[in-house]
Design a protein around this motif. Sequence first.
Motif, PDB file in Angstrom:
ATOM      1  N   ILE A  86       0.833  -1.238  -0.064  1.00 38.78           N
ATOM      2  CA  ILE A  86       0.062  -0.124  -0.182  1.00 38.78           C
ATOM      3  C   ILE A  86       0.866   1.345  -0.035  1.00 38.78           C
ATOM      4  N   GLN A  87       1.741   1.194   0.785  1.00 41.59           N
ATOM      5  CA  GLN A  87       2.835   2.452   0.835  1.00 41.59           C
ATOM      6  C   GLN A  87       3.450   2.579  -0.464  1.00 41.59           C
ATOM      7  N   ILE A  88       3.760   1.546  -1.267  1.00 45.41           N
ATOM      8  CA  ILE A  88       4.354   1.713  -2.356  1.00 45.41           C
ATOM      9  C   ILE A  88       3.360   2.552  -3.366  1.00 45.41           C
ATOM     10  N   ARG A  89       2.236   2.112  -3.317  1.00 48.92           N
ATOM     11  CA  ARG A  89       1.121   2.734  -4.177  1.00 48.92           C
ATOM     12  C   ARG A  89       0.971   4.320  -3.906  1.00 48.92           C
ATOM     13  N   GLN A  90       1.310   4.527  -2.653  1.00 50.69           N
ATOM     14  CA  GLN A  90       1.141   5.722  -2.031  1.00 50.69           C
ATOM     15  C   GLN A  90       2.663   6.516  -2.423  1.00 50.69           C
ATOM     16  N   LYS A  91       3.402   6.080  -3.058  1.00 49.43           N
ATOM     17  CA  LYS A  91       4.841   6.518  -3.188  1.00 49.43           C
ATOM     18  C   LYS A  91       5.595   6.810  -1.901  1.00 49.43           C
ATOM     19  N   ARG A  92       5.245   6.195  -0.739  1.00 53.88           N
ATOM     20  CA  ARG A  92       6.015   6.166   0.344  1.00 53.88           C
ATOM     21  C   ARG A  92       7.121   5.422   0.607  1.00 53.88           C
ATOM     22  N   LEU A  93       8.009   5.449  -0.235  1.00 52.25           N
ATOM     23  CA  LEU A  93       9.114   4.546  -0.387  1.00 52.25           C
ATOM     24  C   LEU A  93       9.949   4.094   0.681  1.00 52.25           C
ATOM     25  N   ASP A  94      10.103   5.018   1.697  1.00 57.77           N
ATOM     26  CA  ASP A  94      11.114   4.794   2.890  1.00 57.77           C
ATOM     27  C   ASP A  94      10.186   3.921   3.783  1.00 57.77           C
ATOM     28  N   GLU A  95       9.000   4.227   4.275  1.00 57.08           N
ATOM     29  CA  GLU A  95       8.149   3.375   4.862  1.00 57.08           C
ATOM     30  C   GLU A  95       8.013   1.833   4.619  1.00 57.08           C
ATOM     31  N   ALA A  96       7.672   1.954   3.144  1.00 55.14           N
ATOM     32  CA  ALA A  96       7.387   0.626   2.324  1.00 55.14           C
ATOM     33  C   ALA A  96       8.525  -0.191   2.551  1.00 55.14           C
ATOM     34  N   GLU A  97       9.725   0.470   2.377  1.00 51.99           N
ATOM     35  CA  GLU A  97      11.184  -0.434   2.412  1.00 51.99           C
ATOM     36  C   GLU A  97      11.079  -1.115   3.889  1.00 51.99           C
ATOM     37  N   ASP A  98      10.966  -0.540   5.016  1.00 56.40           N
ATOM     38  CA  ASP A  98      10.976  -0.941   6.226  1.00 56.40           C
ATOM     39  C   ASP A  98       9.963  -2.290   6.327  1.00 56.40           C
ATOM     40  N   MET A  99       8.783  -1.840   5.954  1.00 50.43           N
ATOM     41  CA  MET A  99       7.861  -2.927   6.087  1.00 50.43           C
ATOM     42  C   MET A  99       7.910  -4.261   5.311  1.00 50.43           C
ATOM     43  N   LEU A 100       8.851  -3.972   3.906  1.00 52.76           N
ATOM     44  CA  LEU A 100       9.228  -5.129   3.103  1.00 52.76           C
ATOM     45  C   LEU A 100      10.293  -5.810   3.675  1.00 52.76           C
ATOM     46  N   LEU A 101      11.217  -5.102   4.263  1.00 55.03           N
ATOM     47  CA  LEU A 101      12.110  -5.734   5.118  1.00 55.03           C
ATOM     48  C   LEU A 101      11.883  -6.800   6.098  1.00 55.03           C
ATOM     49  N   LYS A 102      10.869  -6.158   6.963  1.00 55.83           N
ATOM     50  CA  LYS A 102      10.186  -7.138   8.146  1.00 55.83           C
ATOM     51  C   LYS A 102       9.475  -8.247   7.380  1.00 55.83           C
ATOM     52  N   ALA A 103       8.908  -8.072   6.051  1.00 58.69           N
ATOM     53  CA  ALA A 103       8.187  -9.101   5.603  1.00 58.69           C
ATOM     54  C   ALA A 103       9.160 -10.283   5.047  1.00 58.69           C
ATOM     55  N   VAL A 104      10.299  -9.715   4.453  1.00 58.94           N
ATOM     56  CA  VAL A 104      11.338 -10.651   4.167  1.00 58.94           C
ATOM     57  C   VAL A 104      12.001 -11.342   5.211  1.00 58.94           C
ATOM     58  N   GLN A 105      12.153 -10.705   6.484  1.00 61.24           N
ATOM     59  CA  GLN A 105      12.558 -11.390   7.661  1.00 61.24           C
ATOM     60  C   GLN A 105      11.552 -12.424   8.115  1.00 61.24           C
ATOM     61  N   ALA A 106      10.328 -12.123   8.002  1.00 57.04           N
ATOM     62  CA  ALA A 106       9.021 -13.087   8.495  1.00 57.04           C
ATOM     63  C   ALA A 106       9.052 -14.033   7.694  1.00 57.04           C
ATOM     64  N   ASN A 107       9.520 -14.256   6.338  1.00 54.69           N
ATOM     65  CA  ASN A 107       9.092 -15.147   5.299  1.00 54.69           C
ATOM     66  C   ASN A 107      10.278 -15.154   4.311  1.00 54.69           C
TER      67      ASN A 107
END
Length: 284
Positions: A86-107
Amino acid sequence: HHGFVVVDSVTFNVSGDNFFNQGKLVLASNEYEKGIRLDPRNLNLLNSLGVCYGELGMLNRAEKVFKQVLELQPDNFMANFNLGYIQIRQKRLDEAEDMLLKAVQANPASAEAHFSLGKIKFEKKDYVNAAFHLEKAVKSRKSWKAASRLLAESYSMLGNRKKAMEHYKQVLRLDPEDPLSLHALGCLYGEKERNLEVAISLCEKAVGFDEKNKKYRLDLARLLFQAGDLRGALAQLDIILADDGANREAVELKRQIEDRVDRGGVISRDTGDLVQLRNPDLEK
C-alpha cells in the motif's frame, strides 16, 4: 435431531472468502467485519478485511487494519507485506522499504516480498541491493519476466555486462517479443562494436515491436552507422525526423553521416562495408 446453528467467526471467514473469490469485495468486507465484531483479535479476518479495503482503493482504511494486525503480531508476514505494498502505491518508499524488510525477515522464501523490495531499491538507485533481492525472487520463481528484466537492468546499471545479458536472454526466452529486452541486449552486443551484426538484428526487432519508440530507432541508426550502412542509418533517422523534426540527437547523427558521405564514404549494403573512395584532393 435439530442441532443449533452456531455462528462464529469461522462462518464469516468462509462466507467472506466466497464473496471475495467472486470479486464481490463490498459484500466480502461486510462479512469480515461481522466476524471481527465477534472475534476482534482474529488475524485471518483482519488481514482479509485489509486486503478487501486495499483492492477497493480504500488505502487509509486498509492501512489502519494492517496496523491492528501488527499490534497483535509484529512479525505477521501478510500485514507487513500488504502494508508495504500500500505504501508503494502511495509513493511512501521509505516506509514501504521498512515494512518489506520485515516481511522478508518473517518469510525469507517469499519471492513477492523480495521482488517488491528489489523494486524499491532499484527506484532508489541502490542497484547492489536491488540485484540481491531480485536474484532471490528469480531463484524461487523461475519464469518471472518482470523480475528477470529488472534484475538485468540492475546488472546493467552496475556495469556487469555478462550478468545483464544472461538475464535479458532469460526474459526473451519467456517473451521473445519484449522490445525493452531486445533493445537493451542489442545495445550490449553493440558496445565497443563487439558484435554489430547481432546487435543490429536485435535492435531491428525491438523497433519492429515498438515502432513509436524514438530511442530504439536512434540506437538502431547508430549501430547501422557504425557498421557502415549509411543508407540504412539515414532511413531510420528520416522516420524519426518526419515525426519530430527538431529531434536534436537525430539531427546531429544525420549531420555526422552526411559529413561522412561528403568525404567520399560510399554506401554498399551488399557487403555492409564502408568503401572509402581514395581521392587525394579530399584528404585532409
